[in-house]
Each structure stands twice: as structure tokens, then as C-alpha cells.
Design a protein around this motif. Sequence first.
Motif, mmCIF file in Angstrom:
data_model
loop_
_atom_site.group_PDB
_atom_site.id
_atom_site.type_symbol
_atom_site.label_atom_id
_atom_site.label_comp_id
_atom_site.label_asym_id
_atom_site.label_seq_id
_atom_site.Cartn_x
_atom_site.Cartn_y
_atom_site.Cartn_z
ATOM 1 N N SER A 46 0.840 -1.211 0.000
ATOM 2 C CA SER A 46 0.000 0.000 0.000
ATOM 3 C C SER A 46 0.867 1.249 0.000
ATOM 4 O O SER A 46 0.533 2.251 -0.647
ATOM 5 N N GLN A 91 -7.754 0.923 -0.125
ATOM 6 C CA GLN A 91 -8.021 -0.321 0.604
ATOM 7 C C GLN A 91 -9.222 -0.134 1.540
ATOM 8 O O GLN A 91 -10.011 -1.037 1.709
ATOM 9 N N ASP A 165 -6.076 -0.684 -4.561
ATOM 10 C CA ASP A 165 -5.514 -1.418 -3.429
ATOM 11 C C ASP A 165 -6.539 -2.440 -2.968
ATOM 12 O O ASP A 165 -7.559 -2.066 -2.389
HETATM 13 MG MG LIG Z 1 -2.119 -2.673 2.191
#
Ligand SMILES: [Mg+2]
Length: 225
Positions: A46, A91, A165
Amino acid sequence: MLLKTLDLCHDVPTAEGTLRILDHIDLEINHGDSVAIVGASGSGKSTLLSLIAGLDRASAGSIQLDGQEMSEMSEAQRSALRQRYVSFVFQNFQLLHGLNAVENVSLPLDVRGEKGTRAKALHYLERVGLAHRATHQPSQLSGGEQQRVALARAFASEAPIIFADEPTGNLDAHTGEHVADLLFDLNREQTTTLVLVTHSDALAQRCQRVLTMNAGRLQAQEPRS
Ligand SMILES: [Mg+2]
Ligand SMILES: Nc1ncnc2c1ncn2[C@@H]1O[C@H](COP(=O)(O)OP(=O)(O)OP(=O)(O)O)[C@@H](O)[C@H]1O
């Protein structure tokens, strides 16, 4: 070459001192590529994605987006570059609370002064199977539905590069495959460049290349045909 990093490093301060979370990353991504970044939890995926998308400033090294050196840019300059080139699926989705689903999708289009943004937003919500939830607030949507709103928002901006993500992390197998189909359709039809982080082997295998992160380092590049 659309995106290139050279000796990219990232350090963060911690209670125990400075921690290096990205260690000399060199990568090259061509226009129209689809690239999966895989690796264990905490390996830096990330962090890498947010740096190459220009969301954050790297500690050291070079990141060039379409020949423009991002590491030397101010936040305002990076922001302008992002607006032009990048859409990002986070994410944790990062939907705006207080705006419903269709408003979340249309907002970036409104900001850049487009016309007919509601119809376009509805079109992309429909493509992710969420037309019937258009007026729901994020808090009234399931995790997978919020993820699909975030994907619709990224698709609607029709940017040259989509960074995503864990784009299917919260979706059941069938829905996950459907949104992956959309991602790869855009990759083919609009030559959108795709860079995704995923724990899903099935999704990674659909990309032209798989890059593996291991403790802040890039481990391997496996060319695919
Ligand atoms: Mg991550
Ligand atoms: N601001 C920060 N301060 C301290 N440590 C950080 C910070 N940001 C990230 N880290 C650490 O850096 C490492 C890499 O984090 P990152 O979020 O990039 O991992 P990841 O590969 O995306 O993991 P996951 O698969 O769980 O999402 C982790 O060990 C994390 O705890």
C-alpha cells in the motif's frame, strides 16, 4: 514509459527510531500495462502504491510519471498531476460520508467542471451492479457495496491509470470476478493502465506482470504473455 521509479525509499518515524518500509524500489510500468503487486501483509504494497500514485511524498529516490519527476514537486503540483492521470481505489474505500453513492461517484467529475456528471455516475454505478443503491449513504452500504462505489468512482474519472488497493478484497467470488472483468475491459478498450495490489492469486494471474514485495523490497518480475 508511463511510470518509472529509481532507488525509491521510504522511511517512517516510529517509537524505536526510523523504520525503512520501502527499500530501493526500481520499477517500470508501460502505457497499457496491467501489473499486480503481491506480497505478505506489511511488506509495503500500500505504501508503494500511494507513493507511485503521487498521494504521498517519498523519503528518497525518483518517481517519474509520464516523464515528470514527482519527487521534486510540491503537494499542489502532485495534486494537479494526479487529477490529470490518476484514479485510486483505496483499501479502506474512503467514501465521503454525508454524500450518497451517486454523489460520491460524481464529485470528482463535478470538481473538474464536467457536465452531465449524475448520468455518468449512475452509468458506472450500474456497471458495478449498484444502481439500486444510488441514493444510499456509505453507512447504509455493506463493505462490498462501498468497495464497488469506490470502483465506480475510479472508473467514472476515466483516468489513464487506475491504482487499486485490494479492489476485490471485500467481494464475494462472483462479484469480485465481475469488477475484475470491468477493470480489464477498461485496460483493453480504453488502454487504461492498471496497477493493483492484491492477495488474490486469481486476480494477480490476470495481470500481464506480477511484482512481489518482500519486507520493503521488490523481489521478482515474472513476464507473462
Ligand atoms: Mg495494504
Ligand atoms: N506511517 C507509518 N508509520 C509507521 N509504520 C508504518 C506507517 N505506514 C506503514 N507502516 C508500516 O510499514 C509496513 C508496510 O505497510 P503497508 O501498509 O504498505 O503494507 P501492505 O503490504 O499494504 O500490507 P497489507 O497487505 O496488510 O495491506 C507495515 O509494517 C506498516 O506497519
